[in-house]
Structure formats: C-alpha cells, structure tokens
Design a protein around this motif. Structure first.
Motif, PDB file in Angstrom:
ATOM      1  N   ARG A 113       0.952  -1.161  -0.170  1.00 34.59           N
ATOM      2  CA  ARG A 113      -0.362  -0.069  -0.092  1.00 34.59           C
ATOM      3  C   ARG A 113       0.830   1.183   0.039  1.00 34.59           C
ATOM      4  NH1 ARG A 113      -5.229  -1.259   1.081  1.00 34.59           N
ATOM      5  NH2 ARG A 113      -5.633  -3.473   1.776  1.00 34.59           N
ATOM      6  N   SER A 114       1.846   1.388  -0.593  1.00 31.13           N
ATOM      7  CA  SER A 114       2.764   2.491  -0.735  1.00 31.13           C
ATOM      8  C   SER A 114       3.400   2.402  -2.247  1.00 31.13           C
ATOM      9  CB  SER A 114       4.102   2.175   0.183  1.00 31.13           C
ATOM     10  OG  SER A 114       5.067   3.143  -0.132  1.00 31.13           O
ATOM     11  N   THR A 115       3.505   3.374  -2.767  1.00 28.59           N
ATOM     12  CA  THR A 115       4.163   3.709  -3.940  1.00 28.59           C
ATOM     13  C   THR A 115       5.648   4.042  -3.885  1.00 28.59           C
ATOM     14  OG1 THR A 115       3.436   6.032  -4.253  1.00 28.59           O
ATOM     15  CG2 THR A 115       2.076   4.379  -5.182  1.00 28.59           C
ATOM     16  N   ARG A 157      -4.499   5.805  -5.602  1.00 28.81           N
ATOM     17  CA  ARG A 157      -5.182   5.144  -5.014  1.00 28.81           C
ATOM     18  C   ARG A 157      -4.061   5.144  -3.518  1.00 28.81           C
ATOM     19  NH1 ARG A 157      -7.099   2.692  -1.447  1.00 28.81           N
ATOM     20  NH2 ARG A 157      -8.547   1.078  -1.425  1.00 28.81           N
ATOM     21  N   TYR A 158      -2.878   4.906  -3.677  1.00 27.21           N
ATOM     22  CA  TYR A 158      -2.016   5.307  -2.444  1.00 27.21           C
ATOM     23  C   TYR A 158      -1.386   6.354  -2.086  1.00 27.21           C
ATOM     24  CZ  TYR A 158      -3.385  -0.060  -2.939  1.00 27.21           C
ATOM     25  OH  TYR A 158      -3.988  -1.040  -3.187  1.00 27.21           O
ATOM     26  N   LYS A 175      -1.496   6.845   1.692  1.00 22.49           N
ATOM     27  CA  LYS A 175      -1.459   5.709   2.699  1.00 22.49           C
ATOM     28  C   LYS A 175      -0.158   5.638   3.236  1.00 22.49           C
ATOM     29  CE  LYS A 175      -5.709   4.283   1.548  1.00 22.49           C
ATOM     30  NZ  LYS A 175      -6.616   3.864   2.348  1.00 22.49           N
TER      31      LYS A 175
END
Length: 211
Positions: free
Chosen positions: A148-150, A200-201, A204
């Motif tokens: 959940r991380s880019t 999306r992330y 996050k």
C-alpha cells in the motif's frame, strides 16, 4: 519518404527529460536510494535497438528520438553507477544486456543477408524487447498493492513512459508499421495502472511486507 511525426512525438523527446528529476535527486543526495536501475538500463538497450531499426528503415524520426534517448539513458546509468554502493551488481547487469545487444547486432549484420528480412526480424526483436520492458515492472506493481505504498515507483518515469508509448503508438499508426504500434500499447496500459496506484495510495502509510 516517412510522414511527418505527430505533435505527440515531439512530446516524447520532452518527456525523456522528465526522468532528469531522478538524475537531479542522485546528484543532490549523492545516493541512489529509491531509484531503480533496471528501467534505465533496459530503456537504453531499447533505444539502441530502435536506433538500428530506424537506420535500416532510413526513418529520421526514429533515428533522432532514439539517439537522444540513448544518450540521456547512458548519462543516467553512469551517474547511477558512480553513486551506487553495489557497483559490481550494476556492472554485471550492464555487461549482460550489452552482450545480448552485441550478439543481436552480430546476428542481424552477419547472418541475415537480405535487407528486407533483416528489417522484419529486427522489427520483431525490437517489438518483443519493448513489450518485455513495459511488462517488467508488473512485479513492482504487485509490491505496491501489497505494501500500500508507491515508494518503489518513480512518478516522472511513469509520465515519461506514458508520453513515449502514446506518441510511438500514434506514429506507428501513421506509418502503418505494426512493429512500432503494437509493442507500445502495453506501455500505455501499464502507465494508466501506475497513475491509478499513485492516486489510490497517495496518502496511505507504508506497510512493510512480511519477511
């Protein structure tokens, strides 16, 4: 005579310079942390392969764009190598892909004698390599979903890929050259997926992957 390139093809050249943010980061931090080496290396080999295809086809758009791209990617590779703490691994990867390129060059110049056959086979090789290059980050995309991380993705690289693949797809359609059109479609698809992941992330927190 090849038709004039569409306006977006010029954007592909400009898009290549967006990756210079990674270069500036390396120079500013004197580190290659959170910067991936393999995309630079594969893009350099890809540019050199398409440069050969452009020379055979006498297409000055292919020649000019890929000459600029190869020069920039080589610069990124040299700076990465200078600041990388694992120079041996970086050199090994570079030598392996350069050996593949040299083998391909020998095959197309010494083994394949007919010019039309050489152009078709080189086009097929370039197409296959481009598709594999665009699909290679799929493992990183899976890691982004899991963590959940880019953090492991480069946004400038995603923008550059989207601009370049879109431009070459349009140019291939204009030339009616499937060797240019088909392999760039996956680049558009993976770029859209990357942009969605960044959205999306975006806020996050990073979740470590299980050991």
């Amino acid at each position: 005579m090849a038709p004039q390139p569409p306006p977006l093809l010029a954007a592909a050249c400009i898009g290549c310079t967006l990756a210079m943010s990674d270069l500036r980061q390396m120079l500013a931090t004197k580190s290659v942390e959170n910067i991936q080496f393999l995309p630079f290396l594969t893009t350099d080999i890809n540019n050199l392969s398409w440069l050969g295809y452009g020379c055979l086809k006498q297409d000055w758009t292919l020649i000019a764009v890929n000459t600029i791209g190869a020069a920039l990617q080589t610069l990124y590779i040299l700076v990465y190598l200078y600041y990388s703490p694992t120079k041996r691994a970086v050199l090994l990867q570079s030598l392996v892909l350069l050996a593949v390129l040299a083998t391909g060059y020998g095959y197309f110049t010494l083994v394949v004698g007919d010019a039309r056959t050489r152009l078709a086979r080189l086009g097929l090789f370039c197409s296959a390599f481009t598709i594999s290059m665009y699909l290679s980050p799929l493992a990183d995309l899976a890691r982004v979903v899991q963590s959940r991380s880019t953090r492991c993705l480069s946004f400038p690289l995603a923008v550059t890929t989207c601009l370049a693949s879109s431009s070459w797809t349009l140019y291939g359609l204009q030339l009616r050259d499937p060797y240019i059109t088909v392999p760039n479609v996956p680049g558009i698809v993976t770029s859209v997926v990357r942009f969605w992941l960044f959205w999306r992330y975006r806020d996050k927190p990073h979740r470590p992957l299980p050991a």
